[in-house]
Design a protein around this motif. Structure first.
Motif, mmCIF file in Angstrom:
data_model
loop_
_atom_site.group_PDB
_atom_site.id
_atom_site.type_symbol
_atom_site.label_atom_id
_atom_site.label_comp_id
_atom_site.label_asym_id
_atom_site.label_seq_id
_atom_site.Cartn_x
_atom_site.Cartn_y
_atom_site.Cartn_z
ATOM 1 N N ALA A 110 30.796 17.180 7.046
ATOM 2 C CA ALA A 110 31.229 17.832 5.806
ATOM 3 C C ALA A 110 31.287 19.347 5.964
ATOM 4 O O ALA A 110 32.130 20.018 5.352
ATOM 5 C CB ALA A 110 30.276 17.456 4.669
ATOM 6 N N ALA A 111 30.400 19.914 6.795
ATOM 7 C CA ALA A 111 30.371 21.373 6.975
ATOM 8 C C ALA A 111 31.483 21.856 7.898
ATOM 9 O O ALA A 111 31.922 23.009 7.806
ATOM 10 C CB ALA A 111 29.012 21.799 7.542
ATOM 11 N N ALA A 112 31.955 20.979 8.794
ATOM 12 C CA ALA A 112 32.987 21.379 9.755
ATOM 13 C C ALA A 112 34.365 21.355 9.092
ATOM 14 O O ALA A 112 34.620 20.542 8.209
ATOM 15 C CB ALA A 112 32.977 20.440 10.958
ATOM 16 N N PRO A 113 35.265 22.260 9.491
ATOM 17 C CA PRO A 113 36.637 22.230 8.933
ATOM 18 C C PRO A 113 37.389 20.992 9.387
ATOM 19 O O PRO A 113 37.282 20.583 10.550
ATOM 20 C CB PRO A 113 37.267 23.512 9.502
ATOM 21 C CG PRO A 113 36.465 23.834 10.721
ATOM 22 C CD PRO A 113 35.067 23.363 10.442
ATOM 23 N N ASN A 114 38.134 20.393 8.454
ATOM 24 C CA ASN A 114 38.894 19.189 8.779
ATOM 25 C C ASN A 114 40.168 19.584 9.527
ATOM 26 O O ASN A 114 40.990 20.356 9.009
ATOM 27 C CB ASN A 114 39.257 18.431 7.495
ATOM 28 C CG ASN A 114 39.831 17.059 7.788
ATOM 29 O OD1 ASN A 114 40.924 16.955 8.321
ATOM 30 N ND2 ASN A 114 39.093 16.017 7.443
ATOM 31 N N PRO A 115 40.390 19.078 10.764
ATOM 32 C CA PRO A 115 41.574 19.502 11.533
ATOM 33 C C PRO A 115 42.879 19.074 10.878
ATOM 34 O O PRO A 115 43.892 19.771 11.010
ATOM 35 C CB PRO A 115 41.370 18.804 12.883
ATOM 36 C CG PRO A 115 40.426 17.689 12.619
ATOM 37 C CD PRO A 115 39.552 18.139 11.519
ATOM 38 N N GLU A 116 42.894 17.953 10.127
ATOM 39 C CA GLU A 116 44.121 17.495 9.489
ATOM 40 C C GLU A 116 44.509 18.427 8.338
ATOM 41 O O GLU A 116 45.691 18.706 8.116
ATOM 42 C CB GLU A 116 43.937 16.071 8.985
ATOM 43 C CG GLU A 116 43.695 15.067 10.127
ATOM 44 C CD GLU A 116 43.375 13.682 9.617
ATOM 45 O OE1 GLU A 116 43.198 13.541 8.392
ATOM 46 O OE2 GLU A 116 43.307 12.751 10.444
ATOM 47 N N VAL A 117 43.486 18.929 7.599
ATOM 48 C CA VAL A 117 43.761 19.873 6.516
ATOM 49 C C VAL A 117 44.280 21.193 7.093
ATOM 50 O O VAL A 117 45.243 21.784 6.579
ATOM 51 C CB VAL A 117 42.488 20.093 5.679
ATOM 52 C CG1 VAL A 117 42.718 21.182 4.630
ATOM 53 C CG2 VAL A 117 42.062 18.802 5.002
ATOM 54 N N SER A 118 43.663 21.659 8.164
ATOM 55 C CA SER A 118 44.118 22.899 8.793
ATOM 56 C C SER A 118 45.532 22.746 9.330
ATOM 57 O O SER A 118 46.348 23.670 9.245
ATOM 58 C CB SER A 118 43.155 23.278 9.929
ATOM 59 O OG SER A 118 41.833 23.411 9.446
ATOM 60 N N GLN A 119 45.822 21.556 9.885
ATOM 61 C CA GLN A 119 47.165 21.323 10.426
ATOM 62 C C GLN A 119 48.210 21.319 9.305
ATOM 63 O O GLN A 119 49.325 21.838 9.485
ATOM 64 C CB GLN A 119 47.188 19.988 11.164
ATOM 65 C CG GLN A 119 48.495 19.702 11.881
ATOM 66 C CD GLN A 119 48.452 18.386 12.640
ATOM 67 O OE1 GLN A 119 47.456 17.674 12.600
ATOM 68 N NE2 GLN A 119 49.526 18.075 13.334
ATOM 69 N N ALA A 120 47.855 20.754 8.153
ATOM 70 C CA ALA A 120 48.781 20.732 7.019
ATOM 71 C C ALA A 120 49.072 22.140 6.525
ATOM 72 O O ALA A 120 50.225 22.485 6.209
ATOM 73 C CB ALA A 120 48.199 19.881 5.892
ATOM 74 N N ALA A 121 48.024 22.993 6.470
ATOM 75 C CA ALA A 121 48.228 24.379 6.042
ATOM 76 C C ALA A 121 49.094 25.141 7.035
ATOM 77 O O ALA A 121 49.992 25.908 6.645
ATOM 78 C CB ALA A 121 46.867 25.062 5.874
ATOM 79 N N SER A 122 48.862 24.941 8.319
ATOM 80 C CA SER A 122 49.652 25.626 9.356
ATOM 81 C C SER A 122 51.104 25.175 9.312
ATOM 82 O O SER A 122 52.032 25.996 9.440
ATOM 83 C CB SER A 122 49.054 25.347 10.739
ATOM 84 O OG SER A 122 47.715 25.777 10.799
ATOM 85 N N GLN A 123 51.318 23.875 9.103
ATOM 86 C CA GLN A 123 52.675 23.345 9.038
ATOM 87 C C GLN A 123 53.427 23.921 7.835
ATOM 88 O O GLN A 123 54.614 24.272 7.943
ATOM 89 C CB GLN A 123 52.610 21.816 8.939
ATOM 90 C CG GLN A 123 53.953 21.120 9.037
ATOM 91 C CD GLN A 123 54.565 21.236 10.434
ATOM 92 O OE1 GLN A 123 53.838 21.401 11.404
ATOM 93 N NE2 GLN A 123 55.887 21.193 10.502
ATOM 94 N N ALA A 124 52.724 24.022 6.697
ATOM 95 C CA ALA A 124 53.362 24.591 5.499
ATOM 96 C C ALA A 124 53.710 26.058 5.716
ATOM 97 O O ALA A 124 54.778 26.522 5.284
ATOM 98 C CB ALA A 124 52.428 24.431 4.298
ATOM 99 N N ALA A 125 52.824 26.803 6.390
ATOM 100 C CA ALA A 125 53.100 28.222 6.652
ATOM 101 C C ALA A 125 54.296 28.383 7.572
ATOM 102 O O ALA A 125 55.134 29.283 7.388
ATOM 103 C CB ALA A 125 51.857 28.879 7.271
ATOM 104 N N LEU A 126 54.415 27.532 8.575
ATOM 105 C CA LEU A 126 55.557 27.612 9.507
ATOM 106 C C LEU A 126 56.871 27.281 8.827
ATOM 107 O O LEU A 126 57.930 27.812 9.187
ATOM 108 C CB LEU A 126 55.314 26.665 10.694
ATOM 109 C CG LEU A 126 54.192 27.053 11.648
ATOM 110 C CD1 LEU A 126 53.965 25.961 12.690
ATOM 111 C CD2 LEU A 126 54.523 28.370 12.349
#
Length: 324
Positions: A30-46
């Protein structure tokens, strides 16, 4: 009060330990960042979208926006009902991936464990019976060799020798071979030999030192003077007390090799077992499968320690269960 009560308390304590480990694992996850959420944010930014909105949508889809206590209850319920999530790298449930890998791990773990339990104590006692002879020196040298050489390095050397130069074994494990066949026994002979060599060294040394103490004990001399056969003396009066401290060493060695060295051996020989599955999950950042494999090894270690405590108390009848 007695053995039954002691076993019940040890089983209850094992359940408590696994619950604590599961809770700590959930807290770290729970404390670690979720890689799928980070990937979704990066994809939206691109793509010119709103990263924050994409991040919130990804959390909502995966249930990460729920309160912590609800996520904790769902996680614990999923763990104890074997709903360990979905493996992205293998595109199947985590439990199915682990069970398929366990099928191949068992094929070499069973003969390796049986050989270690049988050969380690017997060779150690034989070495103690021939103390300071050339037989003792050969057994001691073999024990130190197996204890010191890294399993994966030894496996690579044997694979080059028997697989590449002599062409006696397949270089890559063949999954199409039937389990109970000569071909499967040939391709698993070297991995089993490597693991037995690594596990038998410590067991032999402990067995030799412990049995050397009992060989010259008064009760052994008395049994020999009464005409008891040497086989009965070694089996009943030397092997049994030797197995009390040796049981701790055997379980620790088997757990160490099962969790650590078997992973490297599977990678070297290309066996699609638990070790190689865990390695590939780490490389591909498959969080669910890594977590499932970690929990599986944790449960194995907990059960192993429980069996070690039970065997220890059964082998030594002098132990009082009331004060433990």
């Amino acid at each position: 009060m007695g053995l039954e009560w002691y076993v019940a308390r040890r089983v209850a304590w094992a359940i408590v330990v696994t619950f604590i480990i599961v809770s700590v694992t959930w807290a770290l996850l729970a404390a670690a960042p979720n890689p799928e959420v980070s990937q979704a944010a990066s994809q939206a930014a691109l793509e010119g979208g709103d990263p924050a909105e994409a991040q919130e949508r990804a959390k909502e889809l995966r249930g990460l926006d729920a309160p912590l206590h609800e996520r904790y209850i769902d996680y614990v319920t999923g763990i104890y009902t074997f709903n360990w999530g979905w493996s992205e790298s293998r595109n199947q449930p985590v439990t199915d991936a682990l069970m398929e890998s366990l099928y191949y791990t068992v094929q070499y773990s069973v003969p390796w464990t049986i050989l270690t339990i049988l050969l380690g104590p017997l060779v150690g006692i034989y070495s103690a019976a021939n103390q300071y002879s050339w037989k003792d020196h050969v057994a001691t040298g073999f024990a130190f060799f197996g204890y010191s050489i890294p399993n994966f390095f030894f496996g690579i050397i044997l694979l080059l020798l028997f697989g590449v130069y002599l062409d006696a074994i397949p270089i890559v494990y063949n999954t199409d071979v039937p389990v109970f066949s000569v071909e499967n026994a040939i391709q698993l002979a070297i991995p089993v030999f490597v693991l037995v060599t690594g596990s038998i060294g410590g067991t032999m040394r402990v067995s030799r030192n412990e049995s050397a103490e009992y060989i010259n004990a008064d009760f052994v001399k008395t049994a020999t003077a009464k005409g008891v056969s040497p086989l009965r003396v070694y089996a009943r009066h030397i092997l049994r007390p030797t197995m009390v401290p040796l049981s701790t060493t055997i379980v620790a060695q088997l757990l160490y090799l099962f969790v650590g060295s078997s992973l490297l051996v599977e990678v070297v020989f290309g066996i699609p077992g638990l070790g190689r599955t865990t390695y590939r999950a780490i490389v591909s950042q498959d969080t669910s499968l890594v977590l499932g494999a970690t929990l599986f090894f944790t449960f194995i270690a907990t059960i192993g320690n429980l069996l070690q405590d039970l065997v220890y108390t059964v082998l030594d009848p002098r132990i009082s269960f009331d004060d433990r």
